[in-house]
Design an enzyme around this catalytic site. Structure first.
Site, PDB file in Angstrom:
ATOM      1  N   LYS A   1      -3.517   5.651   6.887  1.00  0.00           N
ATOM      2  CA  LYS A   1      -2.425   6.170   6.040  1.00  0.00           C
ATOM      3  C   LYS A   1      -2.724   6.214   4.494  1.00  0.00           C
ATOM      4  O   LYS A   1      -2.632   6.670   4.004  1.00  0.00           O
ATOM      5  CB  LYS A   1      -1.358   4.659   6.094  1.00  0.00           C
ATOM      6  CG  LYS A   1      -0.222   5.533   5.109  1.00  0.00           C
ATOM      7  CD  LYS A   1       0.228   3.660   4.793  1.00  0.00           C
ATOM      8  CE  LYS A   1       0.067   3.237   3.854  1.00  0.00           C
ATOM      9  NZ  LYS A   1       0.657   1.764   3.651  1.00  0.00           N
TER      10      LYS A   1
ATOM     11  N   SER B   1       0.893  -0.925  -0.154  1.00  0.00           N
ATOM     12  CA  SER B   1       0.108   0.167   0.126  1.00  0.00           C
ATOM     13  C   SER B   1       1.096   1.270  -0.355  1.00  0.00           C
ATOM     14  O   SER B   1       1.297   1.385   1.219  1.00  0.00           O
ATOM     15  CB  SER B   1      -0.737  -0.135   1.181  1.00  0.00           C
ATOM     16  OG  SER B   1      -1.642  -0.905   0.973  1.00  0.00           O
TER      17      SER B   1
ATOM     18  N   LYS C   1      -6.201   1.932  -4.584  1.00  0.00           N
ATOM     19  CA  LYS C   1      -6.113   0.824  -3.754  1.00  0.00           C
ATOM     20  C   LYS C   1      -6.696   1.665  -2.587  1.00  0.00           C
ATOM     21  O   LYS C   1      -7.286   2.325  -1.360  1.00  0.00           O
ATOM     22  CB  LYS C   1      -5.338   0.626  -3.473  1.00  0.00           C
ATOM     23  CG  LYS C   1      -4.713  -0.306  -2.156  1.00  0.00           C
ATOM     24  CD  LYS C   1      -5.704  -0.780  -2.031  1.00  0.00           C
ATOM     25  CE  LYS C   1      -5.776  -1.358  -0.231  1.00  0.00           C
ATOM     26  NZ  LYS C   1      -4.266  -2.133   0.041  1.00  0.00           N
TER      27      LYS C   1
END
Length: 288
Positions: free
Chosen positions: A235, A92, A166
């Site tokens: 995050k 990620s 994402k």
């Protein structure tokens, strides 16, 4: 046969690496943690440069782009791979980190950013959703790897678009999580049984991923063990916020969700599962 070096054998990485092996692909594992290496059923190395020397395709499944850059560029480790090898960056990460990595690897390794969605359960079952950015030709060449890991791989466009997709997906997921938790707290105050209200949501227009896959499974039973950390969700939503701002957009709800998550992370002493945000919501003072 494609020789794959899988870097990052954590909660997500380990079942992904095992699924690649189960599909018949040759997989070598590496993790900085010895216990993680020992858990993998395949061959592992205790030094990343040793593992990379066997690679035709490298998969990174690490907390962020920072760790990916450390693995690849410390002592020029990437040069242990064969020229022309491929990096599938499935962490990620921030799109700008992926673009930097691609630029620094140019002439040696080809790069696709290919982050995943679905959590630990779908990593184990091989039903992840995979969002891919980079060369379409390279995507087509590596689709057999994605097929071994997920139920669907989406080609998104140029480098960085996979990681952007994402982050935006996790923003939508986080907004749904917060809304479901707040609504559940209010329902309890009114006197509606938690399980009954969950059933109502799942048979009505309020149904979402949280109501279907998290309320009963991880929240109402107080298990809080989905396998995805609250800090990582914060995050990812922060990445979505930065991406929107970089493209000249200031989105109020996105900003509020990001602040909400960051505040909730700070409220816990330890690194908790993202479903434990329900306890944070329960303890909020909702008085105006």
């Amino acid at each position: 046969m494609d020789k794959i070096v899988f870097i990052g054998l954590g909660k997500m990485g380990l079942p992904m690496a095992e699924n690649l092996r189960a599909s018949g692909l040759e997989v070598i594992g590496y993790d900085i943690n010895k216990s993680a290496r020992n858990t993998f059923s395949g061959v592992t190395f205790d030094e990343v440069k040793k593992a990379l020397s066997h690679a035709e395709t490298v998969i990174t499944m690490l907390p962020s782009g920072k760790e990916v850059k450390e693995v690849l560029f410390t002592d020029d480790n990437f040069q242990k791979t064969k020229p022309g090898s491929v990096l599938l960056e499935m962490s990620s990460s921030m799109p700008k980190d992926t673009k930097e990595i691609k630029h620094r690897l140019e002439g040696w390794m080809q790069v696709l950013d290919a982050p995943v969605s679905g959590g630990v359960s779908r990593a184990k079952s091989g039903e992840l959703s995979i969002m891919v950015g980079g060369s379409k030709e390279l995507f087509d060449k590596k689709v057999h790897i994605f097929d071994a890991l997920g139920q669907k791989a989406f080609y998104c466009g140029k480098t960085g678009t996979g990681h952007a997709a994402k982050a935006l997906n996790n923003y939508v997921s986080a907004a749904g999580l917060i809304a479901a938790c707040e609504a559940l707290v209010v329902a309890k105050k009114i006197g509606i049984e938690e399980d009954k209200f969950t059933e109502i949501l799942n048979n009505s227009t309020g149904k979402n991923n949280t109501t279907e896959k998290k309320l009963r499974q991880f929240i109402l039973n107080r298990a809080f063990n989905s396998g995805f950390a609250l800090a990582l969700m914060a995050k990812d939503v922060g990445i979505a916020k930065l991406e929107s701002e970089d493209h000249g957009m200031s989105l109020k709800l996105l900003d509020e969700v990001s602040k909400y998550l960051n505040y909730s992370v700070k409220s816990f002493e330890n690194d908790v599962d993202h479903t434990q945000i329900y306890e944070f919501v329960e303890n909020l003072d909702f008085r105006s």
